[in-house]
Design an enzyme around this catalytic site. Structure first.
Site, PDB file in Angstrom:
ATOM      1  N   ALA A  98      34.518  37.944  38.327  1.00 45.21           N
ATOM      2  CA  ALA A  98      33.328  38.860  38.080  1.00 45.21           C
ATOM      3  C   ALA A  98      32.941  39.242  36.980  1.00 45.21           C
ATOM      4  O   ALA A  98      32.081  39.376  36.347  1.00 45.21           O
ATOM      5  CB  ALA A  98      33.056  39.777  39.178  1.00 45.21           C
ATOM      6  N   TYR A  99      34.176  39.988  36.385  1.00 46.13           N
ATOM      7  CA  TYR A  99      33.790  40.682  34.999  1.00 46.13           C
ATOM      8  C   TYR A  99      33.809  39.703  33.855  1.00 46.13           C
ATOM      9  O   TYR A  99      32.798  39.764  33.011  1.00 46.13           O
ATOM     10  CB  TYR A  99      35.177  41.490  34.752  1.00 46.13           C
ATOM     11  CG  TYR A  99      35.175  42.158  33.493  1.00 46.13           C
ATOM     12  CD1 TYR A  99      34.189  43.141  33.102  1.00 46.13           C
ATOM     13  CD2 TYR A  99      36.103  41.818  32.304  1.00 46.13           C
ATOM     14  CE1 TYR A  99      34.180  43.754  31.735  1.00 46.13           C
ATOM     15  CE2 TYR A  99      36.060  42.517  31.162  1.00 46.13           C
ATOM     16  CZ  TYR A  99      35.176  43.309  30.809  1.00 46.13           C
ATOM     17  OH  TYR A  99      35.328  43.745  29.541  1.00 46.13           O
ATOM     18  N   ALA A 100      34.571  38.617  33.999  1.00 50.29           N
ATOM     19  CA  ALA A 100      34.773  37.453  33.108  1.00 50.29           C
ATOM     20  C   ALA A 100      33.383  36.879  32.874  1.00 50.29           C
ATOM     21  O   ALA A 100      32.716  36.301  32.024  1.00 50.29           O
ATOM     22  CB  ALA A 100      35.703  36.530  33.252  1.00 50.29           C
ATOM     23  N   SER A 128      30.271  38.291  33.963  1.00 47.66           N
ATOM     24  CA  SER A 128      29.358  39.062  33.303  1.00 47.66           C
ATOM     25  C   SER A 128      29.369  38.913  31.826  1.00 47.66           C
ATOM     26  O   SER A 128      28.511  38.962  31.338  1.00 47.66           O
ATOM     27  CB  SER A 128      29.429  40.237  33.670  1.00 47.66           C
ATOM     28  OG  SER A 128      30.573  41.007  33.359  1.00 47.66           O
ATOM     29  N   LYS A 129      30.656  38.919  31.217  1.00 46.91           N
ATOM     30  CA  LYS A 129      30.708  38.810  29.577  1.00 46.91           C
ATOM     31  C   LYS A 129      30.409  37.329  29.184  1.00 46.91           C
ATOM     32  O   LYS A 129      30.075  37.267  27.847  1.00 46.91           O
ATOM     33  CB  LYS A 129      32.421  39.305  29.384  1.00 46.91           C
ATOM     34  CG  LYS A 129      32.436  40.725  29.614  1.00 46.91           C
ATOM     35  CD  LYS A 129      31.347  41.822  28.744  1.00 46.91           C
ATOM     36  CE  LYS A 129      31.764  43.201  28.889  1.00 46.91           C
ATOM     37  NZ  LYS A 129      30.823  43.750  28.052  1.00 46.91           N
TER      38      LYS A 129
END
Length: 244
Positions: free
Chosen positions: A152-154, A156-157
């Site tokens: 999820a973090y990757a 978003s980035k």
């Protein structure tokens, strides 16, 4: 303010990489507006550190996902220092989870700060940064490292990496560069929280440089993009010691 002094806004400037960037740009001679989400004490400490070193800085609270708050952040830079030359969008949040166990509320929180926040800040910057300026967004090397629990973090980035080169082309003829910086594992609270010493040592040992990154390592690259590097534009610069 000295004549021709450049002015930088650094979101997420109260802690970690953002604070290192704010202090480095101030040391480079720029007046700095330190944007922060909630920790006023940390933000004021950053301003105090910059002041003691002979720099100029002010702290402004702003939720990067709120257009009115971001507009007020830019207003402060213009009213106090005369304009905006550099915008470093370092604000971000990271919540880790295997995809199958992901709390969708956590996904929405990261989307709000990491994606919407980047759009809101970049949109304001596109209308206010002066010629010769730079917009620097933050991605992550995890978009290439493909580490479990980071989906999820990757994601978003990865959106940030898509936004930056498109905005660079949309600002054609304005003499404004737009780039993204993608740090690898860096020794900040954001990265270290929740990890055991063994996990940290393992991650550090996987790097060819045999250590984690330091906030100052990332700030050095931002300093270059914010100043002399006028021929780097529309790029994602991976700053990770060779990890990916």
């Amino acid at each position: 303010m000295t004549e021709n002094q450049r002015v930088a806004i650094v979101t997420g400037g109260s802690r970690g990489i953002g604070r290192a960037v704010a202090e480095r740009l101030a040391a480079d001679g720029q007046a700095v507006v330190v944007g922060y989400a909630g920790n006023q004490a940390e933000a004021e400490a950053a301003v105090e550190t910059i002041g003691k070193a002979g720099g100029r800085a002010v702290a402004v609270r702003a939720d990067v996902a709120e257009p009115a708050a971001v507009g007020a952040l830019f207003d402060t830079a213009e009213q106090r220092y005369g304009g905006v030359d550099v915008v470093v969008n370092a604000a971000g949040i990271m919540i880790l989870s295997p995809l199958a166990e992901l709390d969708l509320d956590a996904l929405d929180r990261m989307h709000r700060t990491n994606i919407r926040g980047t759009f809101v800040v970049a949109r304001e910057a596109a209308g206010r940064v002066r010629a010769g300026g730079a917009i620097i967004n933050f991605s992550t090397s995890v978009t290439r490292l493909h580490l479990p629990a980071y989906s999820a973090y990757a994601a978003s980035k990865a959106a940030v990496e898509a936004i930056s080169p498109i905005l660079a082309k949309e600002l054609r003829g304005r003499d404004i560069t737009v780039n993204a910086v993608a740090p690898g594992p860096t020794a900040t609270a954001l990265f270290l929280d929740g990890k055991s010493d063994q996990q940290i040592q393992q991650i550090a040992g996987q790097n060819p440089m045999q250590r984690l990154g330091r906030p100052e390592d990332i700030a050095e690259v931002v300093s270059t993009l914010a100043g002399p590097a006028r021929w780097i534009n529309g790029q994602t610069v991976y700053v990770n010691g060779g990890a990916a």
